[in-house]
Design an enzyme around this catalytic site. Structure first.
Site, short mmCIF file in Angstrom:
data_model
loop_
_atom_site.label_atom_id
_atom_site.label_comp_id
_atom_site.label_asym_id
_atom_site.label_seq_id
_atom_site.Cartn_x
_atom_site.Cartn_y
_atom_site.Cartn_z
N SER A 126 0.83 -1.20 0.00
CA SER A 126 0.00 0.00 0.00
C SER A 126 0.87 1.25 0.00
O SER A 126 1.68 1.43 -0.90
CB SER A 126 -0.96 -0.07 1.19
OG SER A 126 -2.06 0.74 0.94
N LYS A 160 3.99 2.01 -2.64
CA LYS A 160 4.34 3.24 -3.39
C LYS A 160 5.81 3.57 -3.08
O LYS A 160 6.60 3.94 -3.95
CB LYS A 160 3.46 4.41 -2.96
CG LYS A 160 1.94 4.17 -3.03
CD LYS A 160 1.16 5.40 -2.54
CE LYS A 160 -0.18 5.12 -1.87
NZ LYS A 160 -1.25 4.59 -2.64
N TRP A 215 -10.31 0.03 -4.71
CA TRP A 215 -9.76 1.36 -4.40
C TRP A 215 -8.35 1.52 -4.97
O TRP A 215 -7.95 2.63 -5.34
CB TRP A 215 -9.78 1.55 -2.88
CG TRP A 215 -9.45 2.90 -2.34
CD1 TRP A 215 -8.44 3.19 -1.46
CD2 TRP A 215 -10.11 4.14 -2.58
NE1 TRP A 215 -8.44 4.53 -1.16
CE2 TRP A 215 -9.46 5.14 -1.83
CE3 TRP A 215 -11.21 4.51 -3.39
CZ2 TRP A 215 -9.85 6.48 -1.85
CZ3 TRP A 215 -11.59 5.84 -3.39
CH2 TRP A 215 -10.92 6.81 -2.63
N HIS A 254 -7.51 -5.83 0.63
CA HIS A 254 -6.29 -5.02 0.72
C HIS A 254 -5.43 -5.50 1.90
O HIS A 254 -5.76 -5.24 3.05
CB HIS A 254 -6.75 -3.58 0.94
CG HIS A 254 -5.68 -2.56 0.91
ND1 HIS A 254 -5.01 -2.22 -0.24
CD2 HIS A 254 -5.16 -1.78 1.89
CE1 HIS A 254 -4.13 -1.28 0.03
NE2 HIS A 254 -4.20 -1.00 1.33
C1 GTR Z 1 -5.45 3.93 1.83
C2 GTR Z 1 -4.98 4.92 0.85
C3 GTR Z 1 -4.07 4.27 -0.11
C4 GTR Z 1 -3.08 3.34 0.56
C5 GTR Z 1 -3.57 2.74 1.86
C6 GTR Z 1 -2.55 2.21 2.86
O1 GTR Z 1 -6.42 4.43 2.66
O2 GTR Z 1 -6.07 5.50 0.24
O3 GTR Z 1 -3.43 5.20 -0.94
O4 GTR Z 1 -1.86 3.87 0.66
O5 GTR Z 1 -4.36 3.55 2.55
O6 GTR Z 1 -1.40 2.59 2.91
O7 GTR Z 1 -2.96 1.36 3.63
#
Ligand code: GTR
Length: 389
Positions: free
Chosen positions: A226, A230, A317, A368
């Site tokens: 996540s 990045k 997402w 996620h």
């Molecule tokens: C989410 C966010 C993402 C991602 C994520 C995370 O809420 O929108 O960009 O980075 O968090 O790091 O868990």
């Protein structure tokens, strides 16, 4: 507006499983002034530096220093009998002195004891609670299955990202921003955000790993989930010492194409997380088509090293399809450099990894997260491409 290479749009149309409008992506093998990039040397000397500059200026921001003078480390604990004698644990404090203080990255490192050569392995940038990377192993989180890595012959290294820069917006006072930014100057619009800071921290860990004779300096992967994903991508783009870069569910401004405008978008991410990117990135709020780059070019900056993109089926997402397409469209750079990327063709179904080229991809069923399944596939991919070790 810069000219585009139309054949890319045809490719996009072919690859776009939803039948959505084809995207007009910037071509990684075309310079900003419109010239084609036709050789590996031109990629290395001209286009790669140009793309890095564009990402620094418009997206992640620019780190003001590389390795700080006075950086030092100490091993605070060493246990050769960790993991039931399976690994040697080192806990290391990496000290980064700056103006008025220092940041300390607390690295945890397990190196397999059963090996006849320095071990390859993975550095995780941990963006979850620190117990996910518990050095005592009382907690064994699937987010970092260190025992499994060691069983398969890989070192397992991890640090917590907040050691480098706490993940909240305080006007860039805390963490390494407060230590290394010029104090009396207005903050430039391309100054580093937190993601660039975390990536920079992973490079400082790499500085340390390079001093170890039990790890294989040429086979070190950087892994993140996540926001950590990045970060891993940006780290691997900037720091070519990482031989493999793993983006897990990294989504917006990670592996996902911005021009898809699907799931989390630039305006939203800048609003929710105003400290992650540079100030200039706000120019692209509701204006993704004006970006001088897109995220397939970030993956291309890893070429010809190993890149891995992992998505999760319920993680809309993060736009799984946009992540896959970015992997696909990094392909021309891999091919120019004599390697295969992830290949064209439709997005693979869940649990059907694509590992043949130097860009790997899988879609996992579920939400996620970073799971044992994901780690297993990262290691399969490394086994396959590092098998001559
Ligand atoms: C989410 C966010 C993402 C991602 C994520 C995370 O809420 O929108 O960009 O980075 O968090 O790091 O868990």
């Amino acid at each position: 507006m810069k000219p585009r290479i139309r054949s890319l749009m045809l490719l996009m149309a072919a690859a776009n499983a939803t039948g959505a409008e084809p995207l007009d992506l910037p071509h990684p093998l075309q310079t900003t002034d419109g010239r084609p990039v036709t050789s590996a040397v031109q990629w290395r000397d001209e286009r790669r530096p140009e793309l890095l500059e564009l990402f620094r200026t418009h997206v992640y921001g620019r780190a003001p220093i590389e390795r700080p003078e006075g950086m030092r480390w100490e091993v605070t604990e060493r246990d050769p009998h960790a993991m039931a004698d399976g690994a040697t644990l080192s806990r290391v404090a990496i000290r980064l002195p700056g103006t008025g203080g220092e940041a300390v990255i607390r690295l945890t490192l397990f190196v397999p004891n059963r090996r006849d050569a320095p071990a390859p392995g993975f550095l995780l940038i941990c963006n979850r609670d620190p117990e996910n990377i518990d050095p005592t192993r009382q907690e064994k989180s699937p987010f970092w299955p260190a025992e499994h890595l060691v069983e398969r012959g890989y070192f397992a290294a991890a640090f917590h990202y907040a050691d480098v820069d706490p993940d909240h917006h305080d006007g860039f006072q805390n963490g390494v921003h407060g230590l290394f930014d010029e104090p009396d100057r207005p903050r430039p619009a391309d100054a580093w955000g937190s993601i660039a800071a975390w990536a920079w921290g992973a490079s400082r860990v790499m500085d340390y790993l390079q001093t170890r004779d039990d790890v294989d300096h040429d086979r070190i992967g950087v892994v993140g989930h996540s926001r950590g994903g990045k970060t891993a991508l940006w780290c691997g783009a900037e720091d070519q010492r990482f031989a493999m870069v793993v983006s897990n569910n990294s989504g917006c401004t990670g592996a996902a194409l911005a021009r898809r405008k699907h799931g989390e978008r630039v305006a939203r991410i800048n609003k929710s997380f105003p400290h992650w990117f540079c100030e200039n990135y706000n120019r692209y709020n509701d204006n993704e088509d004006a970006l001088p780059v897109d995220q397939h070019e970030l993956i291309a900056l890893v070429a010809p090293r190993l890149a891995y993109v992992a998505s999760a089926s319920e993680d809309d997402w993060a736009d799984p399809e946009g992540e896959f397409l970015a992997a696909v469209h990094a392909g021309p750079v891999y091919r120019l450099l004599g390697a295969e990327g992830v290949g064209a063709g439709p997005m693979p179904p869940p649990e059907r990894p694509r590992h043949a080229g130097r860009v790997g991809y899988h879609l996992r069923s579920g939400g996620h997260d970073l799971t044992e399944y994901d780690w297993g596939r990262f290691m399969d991919f490394a086994d396959r491409h590092w098998r001559d070790r």
